[in-house]
Write an enzyme that holds these catalytic residues in place. Structure first.
Site, PDB file in Angstrom:
ATOM      1  N   SER A 148       5.806   1.140  -8.769  1.00 31.54           N
ATOM      2  CA  SER A 148       4.467   0.357  -8.431  1.00 31.54           C
ATOM      3  C   SER A 148       5.075  -1.127  -7.856  1.00 31.54           C
ATOM      4  O   SER A 148       6.296  -1.769  -8.151  1.00 31.54           O
ATOM      5  CB  SER A 148       3.713  -0.030  -9.790  1.00 31.54           C
ATOM      6  OG  SER A 148       2.950  -1.057  -9.698  1.00 31.54           O
ATOM      7  N   TYR A 159       4.023  -3.321 -18.352  1.00 31.28           N
ATOM      8  CA  TYR A 159       4.016  -2.239 -17.420  1.00 31.28           C
ATOM      9  C   TYR A 159       5.036  -2.664 -16.110  1.00 31.28           C
ATOM     10  O   TYR A 159       5.831  -1.886 -15.640  1.00 31.28           O
ATOM     11  CB  TYR A 159       2.636  -2.470 -16.943  1.00 31.28           C
ATOM     12  CG  TYR A 159       2.521  -1.282 -15.594  1.00 31.28           C
ATOM     13  CD1 TYR A 159       2.490   0.166 -15.858  1.00 31.28           C
ATOM     14  CD2 TYR A 159       2.282  -1.996 -14.292  1.00 31.28           C
ATOM     15  CE1 TYR A 159       2.318   0.723 -14.665  1.00 31.28           C
ATOM     16  CE2 TYR A 159       2.047  -1.110 -13.274  1.00 31.28           C
ATOM     17  CZ  TYR A 159       2.018   0.112 -13.344  1.00 31.28           C
ATOM     18  OH  TYR A 159       1.850   1.023 -12.294  1.00 31.28           O
TER      19      TYR A 159
END
Length: 264
Positions: A148, A159
């Site tokens: 990501s 995250y």
């Protein structure tokens, strides 16, 4: 409009896709089936069996496995079953992960921090470890990890840290695996438009404050993209399939941002 793609790039290839029940994983598995791959779909949601059934009804060779890839034993069992289907794994696409909570870091509990890392780093660590002996034995294979650009993003520090780990895993494992003819690469998706999730990421309904924090993520994502928009599932799948194909045979250890110009 769906981007054009080369038909039959994956004829005769055995490809395993994790997180294949919805979102990017579903788009990738569907596209692979369209291009001739024999696909093994892995997900913790029972929904994955319905997806495989639809692909088979369209004439594809598709097998589905339910597994909790946050646990190494499940990951090992899933990879072993995937290999048993065709006697080999030509491509492994690691797509499991995703933000569970969206909020400034000081509002995360220690348990939530651990859960975010468990969700978005360990499934990729475990499946790579489970698949590697098989790939070494056959002296070939490609691993495509889905990372990501949120390694630089607001309201999801755990995250971001997990996906930074995926990037490091990709680079380091590529160094070790190249001697066996194995490529290890990754994409780094930006914001991606997708249908509403059929299996929610988190355990709780969002509060108004949490909705506001998530909107900050959306705003930052669009602002960081030179194209000033979210991407599509087809745009993400196209990049993943390119890296998985022989067209990318001289690419390893790299992370390709697919985020409208946002490099993360």
């Amino acid at each position: 409009m769906r981007p054009a793609f080369y038909a039959n790039r994956f004829d005769g290839r055995a490809v395993t896709v994790t997180g294949a029940a919805q979102g990017i994983g579903l788009a990738v598995a569907t596209r692979l089936a369209d291009e001739g791959a024999s696909v093994v779909l892995v997900d913790r949601a029972e929904l994955v069996h319905d997806v495989a059934k639809v692909l088979r009804e369209k004439g594809a060779e598709a097998h589905s496995i339910t597994a909790d890839l946050e646990q190494f034993t499940d990951a090992q069992d899933a990879i072993d079953e995937a290999r048993a289907q065709h006697g080999r794994i030509d491509v492994l696409i690691n797509n499991v992960g995703g933000t569970i909570w969206a909020k400034p870091y000081e509002h995360y509990t220690p348990e939530q921090i651990a859960a975010e890392v468990q969700r978005s780093l360990f499934p990729t660590l475990w499946t790579c470890r489970a698949a590697l002996p098989h790939l070494i034995a056959q002296r070939s294979g490609t691993i495509v990890n889905v990372s990501s650009v949120a390694t630089r993003g607001v309201n999801r520090v755990p995250y971001a840290a997990a996906k930074g780990g995926v990037n490091a895993l990709t680079a380091s494992l590529a160094l070790e695996a190249a001697q066996y003819g194995i490529r290890v690469v990754a994409t780094a998706p930006g914001g991606t438009e997708a249908p509403a999730r059929r299996v929610p990421r988190g355990p709780d309904t969002e509060s108004e404050q949490e909705k506001a924090w998530y909107q900050q993520i959306v705003d930052q994502t669009v602002d960081s993209s030179l194209l000033r928009r979210y991407g599509t599932l087809d745009e993400q799948a196209a990049a993943i399939l390119f890296l998985a194909s022989d067209e990318a045979s001289y690419i390893t250890g790299s992370v390709l941002p697919v985020a409208g110009g946002d490099l993360g």
